[in-house]
Design a protein around this motif. Structure first.
Motif, short mmCIF file in Angstrom:
data_model
loop_
_atom_site.label_atom_id
_atom_site.label_comp_id
_atom_site.label_asym_id
_atom_site.label_seq_id
_atom_site.Cartn_x
_atom_site.Cartn_y
_atom_site.Cartn_z
N TYR A 153 -2.37 1.12 1.90
CA TYR A 153 -1.49 1.93 2.94
C TYR A 153 -1.01 3.18 2.34
CZ TYR A 153 -0.45 -2.45 5.79
OH TYR A 153 -0.62 -3.35 6.67
N THR A 154 -1.37 3.80 1.37
CA THR A 154 -1.22 5.09 0.70
C THR A 154 -2.30 5.78 -0.09
OG1 THR A 154 0.78 6.62 0.28
CG2 THR A 154 0.27 4.78 -1.02
N GLU A 155 -2.56 6.80 -0.43
CA GLU A 155 -3.48 7.46 -1.10
C GLU A 155 -2.76 8.14 -2.39
OE1 GLU A 155 -6.94 9.04 2.14
OE2 GLU A 155 -5.20 10.14 1.44
N LYS A 156 -1.48 8.19 -2.41
CA LYS A 156 -1.07 9.06 -3.34
C LYS A 156 0.56 8.79 -3.81
CE LYS A 156 -0.60 13.95 -4.24
NZ LYS A 156 -0.74 15.21 -3.61
N LEU A 157 0.81 8.64 -4.93
CA LEU A 157 2.06 8.33 -5.80
C LEU A 157 2.64 9.90 -6.10
CD1 LEU A 157 4.79 7.20 -6.35
CD2 LEU A 157 3.48 6.00 -8.34
N VAL A 158 3.79 10.53 -5.66
CA VAL A 158 4.34 11.62 -6.27
C VAL A 158 5.73 11.13 -6.89
CG1 VAL A 158 5.16 13.71 -5.95
CG2 VAL A 158 3.49 12.90 -4.55
#
Length: 354
Positions: free
Chosen positions: A165-170
């Motif tokens: 459900y997402t491409e990125k973790l910040v």
């Protein structure tokens, strides 16, 4: 900070000068999606809003006549679901910086349950697409009750549920000493915090990187506004208002691309001697298109912030999440007082109803 083209707006027969930004930030200063979505979309319909400069108290105006893209920031963007069709009708694209923390047990935030917030995340991805909802775990705070391993466990729990459900973790490390309001709020509320050491930052980064691979997430990992270089763990410096991501989402908007000085090009057809050749730094798009990054940092932002220019339309001291580590509220009392002012005049020029 960026200087945007100006226009004139008519307010009760009086012409007033207003900035006319193409890219809007909504908002670093407060949670507009969670608490002020009704206000924002009403002001978008009217065509302008106002904000009060926190340093000199001067009211300034923002016209939405040229707006092509909005970056939303929120811990509870569920109210946006009712309004996304308006953006589609106006051909305004967006993405969401979704801060999805887990400090439920410690009661550091006043937000819906983690289960509900994860559900919201998935609903927004279903509506907007995978690249349009960015997961933030921000800030990472150490206390007497929260260790590095505790933080990693919290991230693992959320990361498993967001897979696909997402491409990125910040993420960011809580730099408490650098922010007087954060330090004051934590101490006032009796939160036994600890500053991060470089060694602890390195330890967390290494363990997060390993977890990202072992659990098959394969998220892009990035820090927000951090000086430390932890690229050896595959963790980059983030650009929260990111020209490349904006291009990936809105590359068909020629007006926006012209403003950003991005040229969309066709991938050449394969030759008799092999695959088509494109520049090494090309970023691929659908329909056999590509572009070369033209991202430029806003020099008005912090030294280690990589964001491009956008006009923020929020105001400080207006967020009722009342996070114990808040940088945007001077005090809970001030934030609640302004929230009450807004409730008495919910569609005024400013968020505060003044």
């Amino acid at each position: 900070m960026a200087t945007w083209k100006h226009t004139e707006i008519n307010i009760d027969g009086r012409l007033v000068k207003a900035q006319a930004p193409i890219i809007i930030s909504a908002s670093r200063s407060t949670d507009i999606p969670a608490f002020y979505a009704d206000w924002f979309f009403k002001r978008l319909e009217i065509g302008y809003s106002a904000w009060t400069n926190p340093f000199n108290g001067v009211k300034s105006y923002v016209s939405y006549k040229d707006t092509r893209f909005i970056v939303f920031w929120s811990k509870n963007p569920r109210p946006l679901l009712a309004y996304l069709h308006i953006l589609e009708e106006r051909n305004i694209k967006c993405y969401i910086q979704y801060t999805l923390n887990d400090y439920e047990a410690e009661k550091l935030e006043k937000v819906p349950s983690l289960e509900k917030r994860i559900e919201t995340f998935k609903l927004l991805v279903d509506k907007l697409g995978l690249d349009s909802v960015v997961w933030r775990f921000d800030p990472l705070i150490l206390t007497n009750d929260i260790s590095i391993d505790d933080l990693l466990y919290k991230i693992r729990n959320i990361g498993d549920q967001l897979k696909g459900y997402t491409e990125k973790l910040v993420f960011s490390y809580a730099d408490i000493a650098l922010y007087k309001k954060v330090k004051y709020n934590l101490e006032k509320n009796g939160i036994p915090y600890h500053e991060w050491t470089v060694e602890q930052m390195e330890e967390f980064a290494e363990k997060l990187s390993i977890m990202n691979k072992e659990r098959g997430w394969n998220y892009s990992l990035a820090t927000c506004g951090e000086k430390i270089d932890i690229s050896k763990y595959g963790i980059e410096h983030n650009r929260c208002i990111d020209g490349d991501l904006i291009t990936r989402i809105a590359w068909k908007d020629q007006e926006l691309m012209n403003f950003m000085k991005v040229k969309i090009e066709d991938v050449p057809a394969p030759s008799l001697f092999g695959d088509a050749e494109i520049p090494q730094d090309a970023i691929l798009l659908p329909n056999n298109k590509f572009f070369i990054s033209a991202h430029k940092k806003d020099n008005g932002q912090r030294e280690f912030c990589g964001c491009m220019s956008a006009k923020d339309v929020g105001e400080y001291n207006t967020c009722p999440h009342l996070c114990e580590y808040c940088y945007a509220n001077t005090s809970k009392e001030t934030a609640l007082a302004n929230w009450k002012c807004h409730a008495n005049n919910p569609f005024a020029e400013t968020i505060t109803g003044k």
